[in-house]
Design a protein around this motif. Sequence first.
Motif, short mmCIF file in Angstrom:
data_model
loop_
_atom_site.label_atom_id
_atom_site.label_comp_id
_atom_site.label_asym_id
_atom_site.label_seq_id
_atom_site.Cartn_x
_atom_site.Cartn_y
_atom_site.Cartn_z
N HIS A 106 19.21 -38.45 -25.40
CA HIS A 106 17.94 -38.24 -24.27
C HIS A 106 17.43 -36.68 -24.21
CE1 HIS A 106 15.35 -38.26 -21.05
NE2 HIS A 106 16.10 -37.57 -20.43
N GLU A 145 15.99 -47.55 -25.63
CA GLU A 145 15.49 -46.29 -25.90
C GLU A 145 15.18 -45.88 -27.29
OE1 GLU A 145 15.39 -42.48 -23.72
OE2 GLU A 145 15.23 -44.44 -23.18
N ARG A 148 11.69 -47.37 -27.83
CA ARG A 148 10.90 -46.56 -27.20
C ARG A 148 10.25 -45.26 -27.81
NH1 ARG A 148 10.46 -42.51 -22.96
NH2 ARG A 148 12.69 -42.38 -23.19
N HIS A 222 9.69 -46.90 -16.14
CA HIS A 222 10.91 -45.96 -16.56
C HIS A 222 11.79 -45.58 -15.55
CE1 HIS A 222 11.90 -42.40 -18.78
NE2 HIS A 222 11.70 -41.65 -17.60
N GLN A 304 20.44 -44.07 -19.30
CA GLN A 304 20.29 -45.22 -19.96
C GLN A 304 19.73 -46.02 -19.19
OE1 GLN A 304 24.53 -44.96 -22.29
NE2 GLN A 304 24.40 -46.39 -20.83
#
Length: 305
Positions: A106, A145, A148, A222, A304
Amino acid sequence: MERDDAHLLDRRRLTAKRDRAEALGEAGRPREARRVLVGLLAAFERGLGPDHPESLLTRGLLARWTGEAGEPRAAAAEFRDLVRLRGRMLGMSHPVTLEARHALAHWTAESGCGATALGMLEELLAVRLRVLGADHPGTLATEHELARHIGGAGEPATAARLLGDVCAARTRLLGGDHPHTLDSRQELARCTGAAGDPGRRGPAGGAARAAARGAGRPASGHSPGLPRTGRLGARGGAGRGGPDTAAGAAAAARGGAGGRAPPRPGDRRAPRPHVPRGTARGGLRTRPVRGAVRTGAREPLRPQR
């Protein structure tokens, strides 16, 4: 004996101070939290060593609030160190290490290294599939994730296919109105619209926003503690989601559910098995659990979902 008692009291004092630092961060004061945690990490490492669980826990929190304070590169560096230490102590495939690897991906993306982050997530998804299984919350969080970021890198149709599978699995496991399911449904609506199918975008997005308002959550789909990554560079890979990829393997493990439309929130046909209390957002805990959760990836401890 007196020395042991003094050491125990000092450790309790440091732990209480760390809890207060975390509360500062949760209250929207990440810079203050980071400032306190820098000193605490030095104290824990001096007294217990860098490999002690308390030191690693503190390092994870420092990494998280460093990123939330607007320093993604420094956060990625901290999580890189945490992954190295966790991997040495527990192994690179241990669930706690995998949480730190998710957070590293991330903040790597937030640092502007989108292609690198995508590679990390693809590798991580393959490991989580092998170690945890296709329906584990952590696996679903990484798959969400990854999808996305694939959508953000210019492949919304591929992302929509992957998110359809995640939506179906989360609805089946958590229920249609669970926050994680709503996150995935809204991201699916966004990617579907970007791929050129606005007819599907409206109902799904509207349902997600309405349910989010009813639950008192932001209607962005989100996680509140995870800044949306907008810096992912385009990357080749139109074959993502195919049978030779980790995402394709996840779909195959669930019987190819990705091709089915996810049930609507509240659909009585969607079974709602028991979910252990406190489990949420990608397999971490909604309440702090020492050691396993506070690795800085606040999955809910939050990156997460």
